[in-house]
Design a protein around this motif. Sequence first.
Motif, short mmCIF file in Angstrom:
data_model
loop_
_atom_site.label_atom_id
_atom_site.label_comp_id
_atom_site.label_asym_id
_atom_site.label_seq_id
_atom_site.Cartn_x
_atom_site.Cartn_y
_atom_site.Cartn_z
N ASN A 1 106.99 41.31 -17.20
CA ASN A 1 107.63 42.12 -18.24
C ASN A 1 109.12 41.78 -18.29
O ASN A 1 109.97 42.66 -18.34
N SER A 2 109.41 40.48 -18.24
CA SER A 2 110.80 40.04 -18.28
C SER A 2 110.87 38.70 -18.99
O SER A 2 109.89 37.95 -19.02
N THR A 3 112.02 38.42 -19.57
CA THR A 3 112.23 37.13 -20.22
C THR A 3 112.80 36.15 -19.22
O THR A 3 113.30 36.52 -18.16
N GLY A 4 112.75 34.86 -19.59
CA GLY A 4 113.29 33.84 -18.70
C GLY A 4 112.28 33.42 -17.65
O GLY A 4 111.11 33.80 -17.67
N ARG A 5 112.75 32.63 -16.69
CA ARG A 5 111.88 32.14 -15.62
C ARG A 5 111.55 33.25 -14.65
O ARG A 5 112.37 34.14 -14.41
N ARG A 6 110.34 33.19 -14.09
CA ARG A 6 109.90 34.23 -13.19
C ARG A 6 109.19 33.60 -11.99
O ARG A 6 108.47 32.62 -12.14
N SER A 7 109.41 34.15 -10.83
CA SER A 7 108.70 33.69 -9.64
C SER A 7 107.25 34.16 -9.70
O SER A 7 106.96 35.22 -10.26
N GLY A 8 106.37 33.36 -9.11
CA GLY A 8 104.98 33.77 -9.08
C GLY A 8 104.05 32.65 -8.69
O GLY A 8 104.45 31.48 -8.55
N ILE A 9 102.79 33.00 -8.52
CA ILE A 9 101.74 32.04 -8.14
C ILE A 9 101.33 31.24 -9.37
O ILE A 9 101.18 31.78 -10.47
N ILE A 10 101.14 29.95 -9.21
CA ILE A 10 100.67 29.08 -10.27
C ILE A 10 99.15 28.99 -10.16
O ILE A 10 98.62 28.53 -9.14
N ILE A 11 98.46 29.44 -11.18
CA ILE A 11 97.00 29.46 -11.15
C ILE A 11 96.47 28.03 -11.27
O ILE A 11 96.89 27.27 -12.16
N PRO A 12 95.54 27.63 -10.41
CA PRO A 12 95.07 26.24 -10.43
C PRO A 12 93.98 26.00 -11.47
O PRO A 12 93.39 26.94 -12.00
N SER A 13 93.74 24.73 -11.73
CA SER A 13 92.57 24.30 -12.48
C SER A 13 91.48 23.95 -11.48
O SER A 13 91.75 23.63 -10.32
N TYR A 14 90.25 24.00 -11.92
CA TYR A 14 89.15 23.64 -11.03
C TYR A 14 88.06 22.94 -11.82
O TYR A 14 87.96 23.08 -13.05
N GLY A 15 87.24 22.15 -11.14
CA GLY A 15 86.19 21.41 -11.80
C GLY A 15 85.58 20.40 -10.86
O GLY A 15 85.63 20.55 -9.64
N GLN A 16 85.01 19.34 -11.43
CA GLN A 16 84.34 18.34 -10.62
C GLN A 16 84.63 16.96 -11.18
O GLN A 16 84.66 16.74 -12.40
N ASP A 17 84.88 16.01 -10.26
CA ASP A 17 85.11 14.62 -10.60
C ASP A 17 84.08 13.78 -9.85
O ASP A 17 83.79 14.02 -8.67
N ALA A 18 83.53 12.77 -10.54
CA ALA A 18 82.45 11.99 -9.95
C ALA A 18 82.87 11.29 -8.68
O ALA A 18 82.09 11.19 -7.72
N SER A 19 84.10 10.78 -8.61
CA SER A 19 84.53 9.99 -7.46
C SER A 19 85.24 10.83 -6.40
O SER A 19 85.23 10.48 -5.22
N ARG A 20 85.83 11.97 -6.79
CA ARG A 20 86.62 12.76 -5.84
C ARG A 20 85.95 14.05 -5.43
O ARG A 20 86.40 14.72 -4.50
N GLY A 21 84.90 14.42 -6.12
CA GLY A 21 84.19 15.65 -5.80
C GLY A 21 84.75 16.84 -6.56
O GLY A 21 85.52 16.70 -7.52
N GLN A 22 84.37 18.01 -6.14
CA GLN A 22 84.90 19.23 -6.75
C GLN A 22 86.38 19.37 -6.39
O GLN A 22 86.79 19.05 -5.28
N TYR A 23 87.14 19.86 -7.35
CA TYR A 23 88.59 19.91 -7.11
C TYR A 23 89.17 21.27 -7.43
O TYR A 23 88.62 22.06 -8.20
N PHE A 24 90.28 21.52 -6.81
CA PHE A 24 91.11 22.72 -6.99
C PHE A 24 92.50 22.18 -7.24
O PHE A 24 93.19 21.75 -6.32
N TYR A 25 92.95 22.15 -8.52
CA TYR A 25 94.12 21.35 -8.88
C TYR A 25 95.30 22.21 -9.28
O TYR A 25 95.16 23.21 -9.97
N ASN A 26 96.48 21.79 -8.84
CA ASN A 26 97.76 22.35 -9.27
C ASN A 26 97.96 23.80 -8.83
O ASN A 26 98.58 24.60 -9.52
N PHE A 27 97.43 24.14 -7.67
CA PHE A 27 97.66 25.47 -7.12
C PHE A 27 99.01 25.48 -6.41
O PHE A 27 99.35 24.54 -5.68
N GLY A 28 99.80 26.53 -6.62
CA GLY A 28 101.10 26.55 -5.98
C GLY A 28 101.89 27.80 -6.26
O GLY A 28 101.36 28.82 -6.72
N TYR A 29 103.18 27.70 -6.04
CA TYR A 29 104.08 28.84 -6.20
C TYR A 29 105.37 28.37 -6.86
O TYR A 29 105.92 27.30 -6.51
N PHE A 30 105.84 29.16 -7.82
CA PHE A 30 107.10 28.90 -8.50
C PHE A 30 108.11 29.96 -8.07
O PHE A 30 107.84 31.16 -8.17
#
Length: 861
Positions: free
Chosen positions: A228-257
């Motif tokens: 409920n604020s404008t501008g940049r905000r700290s918080g958890i970055i929600i990841p993407s998830y799925g499956q890749d034939a060569s790398r297997g199931q993935y959990f991508y871009n999970f992190g913290y800002f």
Amino acid sequence: MKYLPIILLMLIACALNAQTDTSFVKSKADTISVHADTLAADTSKSGKSDIDAVVTATAKDSLIYDVRNKKMFIYGSGDLKFKTTQLTGGKIFVDYDKNELEAFGVEDTADTAKSKLKDTPVLKEGTDEYEGTWLRYNFRNQSGYISMAKNKEEDSRYEGEKVKKVNKDTYFIDEGMFTTCEDDTPHTYFTADEMKVIQGDKIIARWVFMHIGGVPFPVPLPFGVFPNSTGRRSGIIIPSYGQDASRGQYFYNFGYFWAMNDYMDLTLNGDFYSKGGYGLRSRYRYAVRYDFSGSFEAGYSKIKVGESTDPVSKRQDVDNWRLSLSHSQQIDPTMNLSANLSFQSSNYLRQNSISYDNLLQQSIYSTATFNKRWGDNKSLGINYSRNQYLDNGNIDEVLPNISFNMNTVYPFARNGQAASSDKKWYEYLGYSYSGRFSNNRKKTKGNLQIHGGFQHDLSFSASPKLGYFNVSPSFAYQERWYNKRIEKEFAEVEKVNSETGAVEKHDTVITKEIKEINFVRTFSASVSASTRMYGIFQPNVLGIEAFRHTISPSISYRYTPDFSSDTWGYYGSYIDKNGKAVKYNKSEGQIFGGPVSGEAQSLNFSVYNIFEIKTAKDPSDTTKNKEANKIQLLNLDANFYYNFAADSLKLSDLNLGYRTQVGNLLSFSGSSSYTFYDYAGINKINKYLASAGKGLFRLTNLYFTISANLSGEKSESKKGNAKQSGEDDEYAFQKKNYTSLYDHEQTPDFSIPWNLSLSYTYNVSKPSPDAGTKSSSVNANLSFSLTEYWKFTLRGSYDFQTKQIGAPQITIYRDLHEWEMNLVWNPIGTYRGFRFEIRMKAPEFQDLKVTKSGGLFSGRR
């Protein structure tokens, strides 16, 4: 003066307190300003009011003041202002003893069902705005209560059956609703039985239902926290998830800002794959507007391909890393520093990027530069540069490159005060200097070679004007300092034939590098003359007032001694197997090179042509500032030289250059070279083509490119306009809403209905009549909007020689109001694949999305 009777009435009412307790004012639009103490009948009874500023009230019906009880009643579209607080409503009651006010809506007489209200209360505090059917508010502690409340922020709003304000920044809401939709009936919103709103921070809710098109998602969230604020905000970055034939199931871009403050932030990201691979990334950014800005990024990935049970030949463990630094700083008006450095393993981009620009990149270029100026005459530059070739791992690096330049100084001029016609001949005499130190590090196939040196350039010149001609004699002196030189010798070496095993002798030239200080001093002298001529034709037809042809011919003579002679000592020699002496340059391979062999006495010819038209003034235009347009039709230049000192092939090639541009629609540029000499096989011989009856000259090289940019008329009323290019990037950084490590795609510009960019490039090289190469390709980029909310983009290239399509890509964007749809499709080629995504537009909800990907985009963002 119109308020004076009302104020006098108030004063009389206070003086006659025992006789009257109520002041009544009625008018079509009454306005009055009073201080709270002016209403005090007996200050010893209840003490002073906490209201310490002027309260201004207006009403369409009436204003009633109860002086004894210190109350005010406002009827009929009331408007009350106190400091930064403003309240409007059908009825407003103010109690100065309790520091409270109440506001109500009134029945809408136009509604036959008698269920609607009009003039509902609206409370504004600074930039915040609250609306409801009934409102109670305390001036002192800024708490209150609102029924059927609505609040609108910059890009969002919340509503509730009942809202209780407990202090300046905190609210509790029953049966609340939160949305980023701007419509009165939102398409997507969130509801909760209980909500807590902390202004400028967050909204906390329990049992949250998401509604799309009025239909609730059947499974609620037990609790939710919304920014409920404008501008940049700290918080958890929600990841993407799925499956890749060569790398297997993935959990991508999970992190913290982490938004540390208004000037810096930090992002930490990670990727995880079920087959054991992972990736780690971080980015630190900083920016101070008008001062400096920059970022530091680091990345490491370990990609495992294949299963542990697979054969070794089908398993891969790929480690890649990347470091990058960017910095820009204006230290003072005469001094600045900039850096853009990138260091990475050769396969990092191929393993971790889906951008065509990154995947097709062949090299990584880094640079850092410091510049300092002294007035308009002197400057110092310190530079570092590095070029890393991704295909073979070779690196070219210059560390450092220091240069000092002094523009031409006229020591005998009278401070530039005299007019040109009054100057003496010696006032045209001037000199300039430039110095440079470079250290070149070249790594080829693991072998490192280092070469450094100094170079000094000192020139003396004059620029007198003789009639219509500018005559410029000059003398140039150059000195190069090296700490190495080379020696060459002829030798026979024995090598074993790998097929027969026999020992064979081979002729070779052995090059040795000798470490010693040596100097290379060269000079040259020249004189040039130039003038300018104009040809004007005034047809005054078809809206053309005049044609103008500007010709700038010049001729120059240049003399350079033969520095390869033994007199100078810059060349060595060795005896080949035929007993013939072969000369070589002792400075070969050094950073600034060595003197060119052979004497030069060359006469240079050049001519520059500019063809222009001037359009006639529009006779129907009555504005005084209307001027005729001047349009350049063509720029054409030509040059060649004749070397009197050469023993053969004295005449150089004829070089032509041409360019033109038709407004912002079409541009054309090219160059071509022609030789005057005949060939024997692939070798040029000392015989003119004309003497052999083969024409005056022959084409040896031709290059040209044509580009066009067409677009529909821009409409300012369209939605979804992209950010203006002139926006201050440093300021945008401090206000940015995105929390992801990577910036999201820019919203398509719907203000331009269609745009087509085309470019065609053609190149032919024929060093001899029987040998040559040719290339021809076209690039296209088309974007168009089928409707106000659909945007299509198609781009690609076609090579006419190989008959292949290069890097085609199709993107489709659909504006879904609070949502947006993106489709990226690479239909063919090594990097084919697709990514389909529907997500919410609001930055705080962009992790609410549905994504499907394949090919290149699988397992990666």
